[in-house]
Design a protein around this motif. Structure first.
Motif, PDB file in Angstrom:
ATOM      1  N   SER A  14     -28.388 -77.549 -84.077  1.00  0.00           N
ATOM      2  CA  SER A  14     -27.321 -78.270 -84.753  1.00  0.00           C
ATOM      3  C   SER A  14     -27.195 -77.766 -86.171  1.00  0.00           C
ATOM      4  CB  SER A  14     -27.579 -79.778 -84.745  1.00  0.00           C
ATOM      5  OG  SER A  14     -28.729 -80.068 -85.511  1.00  0.00           O
TER       6      SER A  14
ATOM      7  N   VAL B   1     -22.874 -79.753 -83.149  1.00  0.00           N
ATOM      8  CA  VAL B   1     -24.037 -79.578 -82.288  1.00  0.00           C
ATOM      9  C   VAL B   1     -23.659 -78.660 -81.124  1.00  0.00           C
ATOM     10  CG1 VAL B   1     -25.658 -80.737 -80.736  1.00  0.00           C
ATOM     11  CG2 VAL B   1     -24.991 -81.842 -82.870  1.00  0.00           C
TER      12      VAL B   1
ATOM     13  N   ASP C 297     -20.964 -90.749 -79.483  1.00  0.00           N
ATOM     14  CA  ASP C 297     -21.846 -89.705 -79.988  1.00  0.00           C
ATOM     15  C   ASP C 297     -21.845 -88.537 -79.003  1.00  0.00           C
ATOM     16  OD1 ASP C 297     -23.461 -90.440 -77.874  1.00  0.00           O
ATOM     17  OD2 ASP C 297     -25.088 -91.238 -79.109  1.00  0.00           O
TER      18      ASP C 297
ATOM     19  N   GLN D 263     -21.028 -84.378 -84.102  1.00  0.00           N
ATOM     20  CA  GLN D 263     -21.940 -85.518 -84.195  1.00  0.00           C
ATOM     21  C   GLN D 263     -21.762 -86.151 -85.569  1.00  0.00           C
ATOM     22  OE1 GLN D 263     -23.423 -87.816 -82.713  1.00  0.00           O
ATOM     23  NE2 GLN D 263     -25.551 -87.268 -82.328  1.00  0.00           N
TER      24      GLN D 263
ATOM     25  N   ARG E  96     -25.354 -91.869 -86.095  1.00  0.00           N
ATOM     26  CA  ARG E  96     -25.728 -91.909 -84.681  1.00  0.00           C
ATOM     27  C   ARG E  96     -26.580 -90.689 -84.326  1.00  0.00           C
ATOM     28  NH1 ARG E  96     -19.650 -92.690 -84.242  1.00  0.00           N
ATOM     29  NH2 ARG E  96     -19.995 -92.703 -86.471  1.00  0.00           N
ATOM     30  N   GLY E  97     -27.314 -90.814 -83.220  1.00  0.00           N
ATOM     31  CA  GLY E  97     -28.139 -89.715 -82.746  1.00  0.00           C
ATOM     32  C   GLY E  97     -29.143 -89.269 -83.795  1.00  0.00           C
ATOM     33  N   GLN E  98     -29.273 -87.953 -83.956  1.00  0.00           N
ATOM     34  CA  GLN E  98     -30.213 -87.406 -84.932  1.00  0.00           C
ATOM     35  C   GLN E  98     -29.784 -87.674 -86.374  1.00  0.00           C
ATOM     36  OE1 GLN E  98     -30.651 -83.257 -83.892  1.00  0.00           O
ATOM     37  NE2 GLN E  98     -32.098 -83.709 -82.240  1.00  0.00           N
ATOM     38  N   ARG E  99     -28.570 -88.190 -86.532  1.00  0.00           N
ATOM     39  CA  ARG E  99     -28.065 -88.500 -87.877  1.00  0.00           C
ATOM     40  C   ARG E  99     -27.970 -90.012 -88.090  1.00  0.00           C
ATOM     41  NH1 ARG E  99     -23.195 -84.868 -89.656  1.00  0.00           N
ATOM     42  NH2 ARG E  99     -24.322 -85.113 -91.604  1.00  0.00           N
TER      43      ARG E  99
ATOM     44  N   ARG F  56     -29.739 -92.186 -89.548  1.00  0.00           N
ATOM     45  CA  ARG F  56     -30.062 -92.766 -90.854  1.00  0.00           C
ATOM     46  C   ARG F  56     -29.003 -92.480 -91.913  1.00  0.00           C
ATOM     47  NH1 ARG F  56     -36.633 -91.895 -91.594  1.00  0.00           N
ATOM     48  NH2 ARG F  56     -37.231 -92.929 -89.648  1.00  0.00           N
TER      49      ARG F  56
END
Length: 255
Positions: free
Chosen positions: A3, A8, A29, A50, A54-57, A59
């Motif tokens: 990503s 991604v 997502d 992305q 959400r997901g790896q993001r 935070r």
């Protein structure tokens, strides 16, 4: 899985002839488009936007303004102009994709060969109804339940909804506070997809996309509501394969 910022690439395909770049609906997502990978022609590389939150993001703070999001997308898009590409945007994603395409055209950069507007009214039409993102949480959740875009197990799980609700509200604010402005016709080929039982987007609102493009591949209405793409993804992907690479769309049994 690699990503880079907002984009991604689930499976790198260096020899691919073109890329399909998919933009999410509100609350969506990358999982919405990951199943497409197995049906997408091997000569096409799948890239999924992305969004933060959400997901790896998860935070990161979600975008609530279209202009700021498009600025970020544009900066990250520049490294993906080395081969032909297509945009696919469902609902909110169609409007995000349109604004990014406008920005590319304004900067005299390559445009998507194919632009698929799915379940999305023309971004240059005035909005119908009061903004949903301003509703109290209880009424907002009820509205989301009507749209059938959030799985029931999430809607009925208070802990999950506490996490998802701010993302959904930010997404709805992003699209409801945005008003698209026509600049000049986009030279991408336009394909319009819709659901014949969609209560959010009328056929006329779908057809209004044609005023924003030089060329159109027509409109395809599927059985189903706003999230018809869940039931008809095979046919949709086959149409994208054919539109970008040639050939004929395989026949599908009605679902």
């Amino acid at each position: 899985m690699s990503s880079a910022s907002l984009f991604v690439t689930p499976e790198a395909r260096p020899a691919a002839r073109a890329r399909l770049i998919c933009f999410p609906f509100a609350g969506g997502d990358i999982n919405a488009y990951l199943p497409w990978l197995s049906r997408l022609d091997p000569q096409l590389e799948l890239v999924i936007v992305q969004l933060p939150g959400r997901g790896q993001r998860a935070r990161e703070r979600p975008f609530a303004r279209m202009d700021l999001l498009v600025d970020e997308l544009f900066g990250n898009m520049l490294s993906r102009l080395d081969k032909p590409f297509a945009f696919f945007g469902h609902s909110m994603g169609g409007k995000i994709a349109y604004e990014l395409a406008k920005r590319l055209q304004r900067e005299q950069l390559p445009l998507p060969e194919l632009f698929v507007a799915s379940g999305s009214g023309s971004p240059c039409l005035p909005r119908r109804g009061a903004p949903v993102h301003r509703l109290p949480d209880a009424l907002f959740k009820e509205k989301i339940r009507e749209l059938s875009g959030v799985p029931r197990q999430v809607l009925e799980n208070e802990e999950l909804m506490a996490f998802v609700l701010p993302i959904l509200k930010a997404d709805f604010k992003l699209v409801e506070s945005y008003a698209g402005r026509f600049e000049s016709p986009l030279s991408s080929r336009l394909l319009i997809l819709g659901g014949n039982a969609d209560t959010l987007v009328t056929r006329d609102e779908l057809l209004a996309w044609r005023e924003l493009f030089v060329e159109t591949d027509g409109i395809r209405l599927y059985d189903g509501g706003h999230f018809f793409i869940n039931q008809h993804s095979d046919d949709i992907i086959d149409r994208i394969n054919v539109s970008l690479l040639g050939g004929e769309v395989p026949m599908h049994r009605a679902s």
